[in-house]
Design an enzyme around this catalytic site. Structure first.
Site, mmCIF file in Angstrom:
data_model
loop_
_atom_site.group_PDB
_atom_site.id
_atom_site.type_symbol
_atom_site.label_atom_id
_atom_site.label_comp_id
_atom_site.label_asym_id
_atom_site.label_seq_id
_atom_site.Cartn_x
_atom_site.Cartn_y
_atom_site.Cartn_z
ATOM 1 N N ARG A 269 0.823 -1.229 0.000
ATOM 2 C CA ARG A 269 0.000 0.000 0.000
ATOM 3 C C ARG A 269 0.853 1.274 0.000
ATOM 4 N NH1 ARG A 269 -3.069 -3.143 3.627
ATOM 5 N NH2 ARG A 269 -4.795 -4.075 2.498
ATOM 6 N N LYS B 35 3.067 12.123 -10.396
ATOM 7 C CA LYS B 35 2.126 11.376 -11.240
ATOM 8 C C LYS B 35 2.783 10.052 -11.624
ATOM 9 C CE LYS B 35 -0.711 14.891 -13.467
ATOM 10 N NZ LYS B 35 -1.047 15.545 -14.743
ATOM 11 N N GLU C 9 9.180 19.820 -24.007
ATOM 12 C CA GLU C 9 8.573 20.034 -22.682
ATOM 13 C C GLU C 9 9.161 21.295 -22.028
ATOM 14 O OE1 GLU C 9 5.969 18.688 -21.227
ATOM 15 O OE2 GLU C 9 5.717 16.703 -22.103
ATOM 16 N N LYS D 115 8.031 23.939 -12.239
ATOM 17 C CA LYS D 115 7.074 22.846 -12.031
ATOM 18 C C LYS D 115 6.921 22.520 -10.546
ATOM 19 C CE LYS D 115 5.417 18.393 -13.440
ATOM 20 N NZ LYS D 115 5.485 17.224 -14.285
ATOM 21 N N GLU E 42 -3.949 18.458 -9.346
ATOM 22 C CA GLU E 42 -4.456 19.007 -10.603
ATOM 23 C C GLU E 42 -5.911 19.472 -10.504
ATOM 24 O OE1 GLU E 42 -2.896 16.977 -14.075
ATOM 25 O OE2 GLU E 42 -4.559 17.750 -15.252
ATOM 26 N N ARG F 45 -2.362 23.309 -11.899
ATOM 27 C CA ARG F 45 -1.521 22.266 -12.515
ATOM 28 C C ARG F 45 -1.973 21.920 -13.930
ATOM 29 N NH1 ARG F 45 1.052 16.820 -9.739
ATOM 30 N NH2 ARG F 45 2.147 16.152 -11.607
ATOM 31 N N ASN G 101 -0.568 21.072 -18.911
ATOM 32 C CA ASN G 101 -1.048 20.309 -20.077
ATOM 33 C C ASN G 101 -1.031 21.132 -21.357
ATOM 34 O OD1 ASN G 101 -1.567 17.965 -18.598
ATOM 35 N ND2 ASN G 101 -3.457 18.882 -17.815
ATOM 36 N N HIS H 70 -0.760 19.577 -24.799
ATOM 37 C CA HIS H 70 -1.032 18.146 -24.677
ATOM 38 C C HIS H 70 -2.404 17.752 -25.206
ATOM 39 C CE1 HIS H 70 2.576 18.281 -22.286
ATOM 40 N NE2 HIS H 70 2.547 16.986 -22.077
ATOM 41 N N HIS I 109 -1.748 14.930 -27.519
ATOM 42 C CA HIS I 109 -2.087 13.527 -27.247
ATOM 43 C C HIS I 109 -2.862 12.914 -28.407
ATOM 44 C CE1 HIS I 109 -1.643 13.719 -22.596
ATOM 45 N NE2 HIS I 109 -0.607 13.138 -23.146
ATOM 46 N N HIS J 110 6.306 11.506 -27.921
ATOM 47 C CA HIS J 110 5.446 12.349 -27.090
ATOM 48 C C HIS J 110 5.816 13.840 -27.196
ATOM 49 C CE1 HIS J 110 2.919 13.597 -23.787
ATOM 50 N NE2 HIS J 110 3.959 14.194 -23.246
HETATM 51 N N1 GLY Z 1 2.961 16.300 -16.992
HETATM 52 C C1 GLY Z 1 2.029 17.167 -16.426
HETATM 53 C C2 GLY Z 1 1.964 17.078 -14.936
HETATM 54 O O1 GLY Z 1 2.850 16.556 -14.291
HETATM 55 O O2 GLY Z 1 1.001 17.541 -14.396
#
Ligand code: GLY
Length: 354
Positions: free
Chosen positions: A106, A128, A170, A205, A215, A219, A223, A226, A230, A242
């Site tokens: 966990r 993430k 990026e 970031k 997010e 946050r 994107n 993206h 995407h 990507h």
């Molecule tokens: N790659 C976008 C984020 O980490 O929110």
């Protein structure tokens, strides 16, 4: 060098040239590394724990099934709750390892040692973790912040040029989110990558994900590029990398922002973006292939005014602005149709000119 991060930030961030064993966990730990990096790791004098796993995970195996042998291995060792998992590799491996660390017992601690520019500039920071489902990329995952991020630029020296360029997008994204055109233009020139760019992107970031770890608002700005990116990436059958798809998405977002009545970007920026992206034109899928993918975007939501017969989907679009931070706007996927047409025409014209 340890980067300054907001007070109480969950991850210590280091940016170095060479790997440093002193930054490995102090207590019990294990390693999950990309098999391609084993030589470089050992040659750099880094220790290999007894139960290290060296694996190869291609993009199409970023799926839950890939985690099971790792989890079984840790349970057999056994790895206890006080252990730390060190992930060494590109974004696919670090996203999956972070997810495995979040699931094992966990949740055990983990460190991330990203080895591609794409992972250093974006994927590795912010907690993430994820895997893909048949319906789309990163549709399953957990927020699980690594205790430490160690980005060693020596690992980048073995990357093919296309991979390095891929990661640069990026960084350009980070500049455009803040409306920093001079910085974006600097990074779009030919020439070597600068460590200061990575440092600046990580610092930015860290601030964003600290303020909005899950997010809920700010946050989402990360994107930028993206949404269309995407869709283009998937519609190309993942021939587009990507970062390349994000680059196309960034140009698309600049064009969409203008179509939505925001301040236009200077021609110099649009021309530079177009010039760099023109070689990707053959991999840009036609609009009818992109539309269903945009409508399926992870951030899509039915708008409040929908009826059961004709549900209206809106997607959160991030629109950049010159010299100001980007803004968010919920728009129907169809809003991208004209942008896609203009993007393709600009790329084709540039290809004919070149
Ligand atoms: N790659 C976008 C984020 O980490 O929110």
């Amino acid at each position: 060098m340890r980067l300054a991060t907001p007070s109480g930030f969950a991850t210590e961030v280091f940016l170095l040239e060479r790997p440093d064993r002193d930054l490995l966990p102090e207590g019990p730990w294990t390693l999950l590394g990309d098999a391609c990096l084993r030589n470089a790791w050992i040659t750099a004098g880094m220790p290999e724990p007894a139960h290290a796993l060296w694996v190869t995970v291609p993009e199409e195996e970023k799926i839950l099934r890939s985690l099971i042998p790792w989890l079984e291995h840790w349970a057999r060792v056994p790895l206890h709750r006080d252990a730390t998992v060190v992930a060494l590799g590109g974004g696919v491996l670090t996203d999956l390892t972070g997810l495995a660390a979040s699931l094992y017992l966990r949740g055990v601690a983990w460190q991330v040692w990203p080895t591609t520019l794409l992972a250093m500039a974006d994927a590795a920071l912010g907690g993430k973790t994820g895997a893909d489902l048949a319906a789309g990329k990163n549709l399953v995952g957990a927020f699980h912040f690594p205790r430490r991020l160690v980005a060693c630029t020596d690992f980048l020296t073995s990357l093919p040029e296309r991979q390095l360029q891929n990661g640069r997008w990026e960084l350009v994204k980070t500049a455009l989110i803040q409306g920093e055109l001079a910085w974006a233009m600097d990074m779009l020139q030919d020439g070597p990558l600068k460590l200061a760019w990575v440092e600046r992107a990580l610092a930015f970031k860290a601030g964003v994900v600290h303020r909005d770890p899950r997010e809920a608002g700010e946050r989402r700005l990360l994107n930028l590029g993206h949404t269309l990116g995407h869709a283009l990436e998937a519609a190309s059958g993942y021939q587009l990398l990507h970062g390349e798809a994000v680059g196309l998405g960034l140009l698309g977002a600049c064009l969409l922002a203008e179509e939505q009545g925001l301040k236009p970007f200077p021609a110099s920026l649009l021309d530079t973006l177009t010039r760099r992206l023109a070689p990707l034109a053959p991999m840009v899928a036609p609009w009818p292939d992109c539309l269903p993918l945009l409508a399926r975007d992870k951030k899509a939501a039915r708008s409040s005014g929908h009826t059961e017969k004709a549900p209206t989907v809106e997607i959160q679009c991030i629109l950049p602005r010159p010299n100001e931070p980007a803004v968010q706007r919920a728009l129907p996927p169809q809003a991208w149709a004209a942008t896609h047409a203009r993007l393709l025409s600009m790329l084709h014209q540039e290809s004919l000119r070149a």
